[in-house]
Design a protein around this motif. Structure first.
Motif, PDB file in Angstrom:
ATOM      1  N   MET A  58       0.814  -1.214   0.000  1.00 43.35           N
ATOM      2  CA  MET A  58       0.000   0.000   0.000  1.00 43.35           C
ATOM      3  C   MET A  58       0.852   1.270   0.000  1.00 43.35           C
ATOM      4  O   MET A  58       0.351   2.364   0.247  1.00 43.35           O
ATOM      5  N   TYR A  59       2.135   1.124  -0.314  1.00 41.84           N
ATOM      6  CA  TYR A  59       3.007   2.289  -0.433  1.00 41.84           C
ATOM      7  C   TYR A  59       2.470   3.183  -1.546  1.00 41.84           C
ATOM      8  O   TYR A  59       2.114   2.707  -2.622  1.00 41.84           O
ATOM      9  N   SER A  60       2.404   4.479  -1.265  1.00 39.39           N
ATOM     10  CA  SER A  60       1.813   5.414  -2.230  1.00 39.39           C
ATOM     11  C   SER A  60       2.740   6.598  -2.500  1.00 39.39           C
ATOM     12  O   SER A  60       2.706   7.599  -1.791  1.00 39.39           O
ATOM     13  N   PRO A  61       3.572   6.497  -3.537  1.00 40.35           N
ATOM     14  CA  PRO A  61       4.363   7.663  -3.918  1.00 40.35           C
ATOM     15  C   PRO A  61       3.428   8.712  -4.510  1.00 40.35           C
ATOM     16  O   PRO A  61       2.274   8.400  -4.839  1.00 40.35           O
ATOM     17  N   PRO A  62       3.870   9.949  -4.648  1.00 38.61           N
ATOM     18  CA  PRO A  62       2.991  10.983  -5.207  1.00 38.61           C
ATOM     19  C   PRO A  62       2.378  10.549  -6.550  1.00 38.61           C
ATOM     20  O   PRO A  62       3.069  10.025  -7.418  1.00 38.61           O
ATOM     21  N   SER A  63       1.083  10.713  -6.680  1.00 40.21           N
ATOM     22  CA  SER A  63       0.310  10.436  -7.905  1.00 40.21           C
ATOM     23  C   SER A  63       0.083   8.950  -8.186  1.00 40.21           C
ATOM     24  O   SER A  63      -0.474   8.611  -9.220  1.00 40.21           O
ATOM     25  N   TYR A  64       0.530   8.045  -7.309  1.00 39.18           N
ATOM     26  CA  TYR A  64       0.351   6.614  -7.564  1.00 39.18           C
ATOM     27  C   TYR A  64      -0.178   5.923  -6.298  1.00 39.18           C
ATOM     28  O   TYR A  64       0.533   5.164  -5.643  1.00 39.18           O
ATOM     29  N   THR A  65      -1.416   6.141  -5.944  1.00 35.43           N
ATOM     30  CA  THR A  65      -2.016   5.575  -4.749  1.00 35.43           C
ATOM     31  C   THR A  65      -1.921   4.051  -4.754  1.00 35.43           C
ATOM     32  O   THR A  65      -2.265   3.409  -5.741  1.00 35.43           O
ATOM     33  N   ASN A  66      -1.430   3.493  -3.657  1.00 35.96           N
ATOM     34  CA  ASN A  66      -1.310   2.043  -3.473  1.00 35.96           C
ATOM     35  C   ASN A  66      -0.556   1.347  -4.605  1.00 35.96           C
ATOM     36  O   ASN A  66      -0.883   0.222  -4.981  1.00 35.96           O
ATOM     37  N   ALA A  67       0.466   1.998  -5.116  1.00 36.46           N
ATOM     38  CA  ALA A  67       1.292   1.380  -6.153  1.00 36.46           C
ATOM     39  C   ALA A  67       2.086   0.220  -5.567  1.00 36.46           C
ATOM     40  O   ALA A  67       2.282  -0.795  -6.217  1.00 36.46           O
ATOM     41  N   GLY A  68       2.542   0.377  -4.327  1.00 37.16           N
ATOM     42  CA  GLY A  68       3.306  -0.667  -3.659  1.00 37.16           C
ATOM     43  C   GLY A  68       4.780  -0.626  -3.998  1.00 37.16           C
ATOM     44  O   GLY A  68       5.203   0.040  -4.942  1.00 37.16           O
ATOM     45  N   ARG A  69       5.540  -1.347  -3.186  1.00 37.57           N
ATOM     46  CA  ARG A  69       6.978  -1.474  -3.426  1.00 37.57           C
ATOM     47  C   ARG A  69       7.518  -2.664  -2.658  1.00 37.57           C
ATOM     48  O   ARG A  69       6.854  -3.220  -1.777  1.00 37.57           O
ATOM     49  N   VAL A  70       8.738  -3.048  -2.994  1.00 33.97           N
ATOM     50  CA  VAL A  70       9.417  -4.156  -2.340  1.00 33.97           C
ATOM     51  C   VAL A  70      10.751  -3.625  -1.828  1.00 33.97           C
ATOM     52  O   VAL A  70      11.493  -2.984  -2.571  1.00 33.97           O
ATOM     53  N   ARG A  71      11.025  -3.884  -0.561  1.00 32.82           N
ATOM     54  CA  ARG A  71      12.287  -3.455   0.046  1.00 32.82           C
ATOM     55  C   ARG A  71      13.148  -4.688   0.297  1.00 32.82           C
ATOM     56  O   ARG A  71      12.649  -5.710   0.756  1.00 32.82           O
TER      57      ARG A  71
END
Length: 122
Positions: A58-71
């Motif tokens: 549910m990571y949300s960078p600017p302009s991309y709600t719930n785009a997600g990411r993997v750390r």
């Protein structure tokens, strides 16, 4: 709206000095970097225990709600260090809802169920 940060704590099942079986914390706690990113929704550990993959769907960078990411973190023998971040730029794709890593720790796969409406595994 609920805001929370998820913590990932790893333990090793070991035998202590008195030959008792105990769980010992491995490194410090890995935490999410933002509120409501749901970091820790999925986790995977390489076979040698040296590489940790954490999904934050549910990571949300600017302009991309719930785009997600993997750390991705590497273990130095005493603590976990950030090694890489794979960010997504497609809104509502929830990248990192599921993660996997090869036994050797050299291949990472993660799911993006909302990508293009059909989902993907990357």
């Amino acid at each position: 709206m609920i805001f929370f940060v998820v913590y990932v704590v790893l333990f090793c099942f070991c035998i202590d000095d008195a030959y008792a079986q105990v769980y010992v914390s491995v490194g410090s706690t890995v935490t999410g970097t933002g509120l409501s990113e749901n970091c820790g929704a999925s986790v995977a550990l390489s076979g040698d225990g040296q590489t940790l993959v954490v999904g934050c769907p549910m990571y949300s960078p600017p302009s991309y709600t719930n785009a997600g990411r993997v750390r991705i973190f590497s273990y130095s023998g005493t603590d976990w260090s950030p090694w890489s971040v794979i960010s997504n730029s497609v809104a509502y794709s929830y990248a990192g809802i599921s993660v996997a890593i090869s036994y050797a720790g050299d291949v990472v796969a993660f799911g993006t169920p909302g990508a293009s409406g059909t989902g993907r595994i990357l």
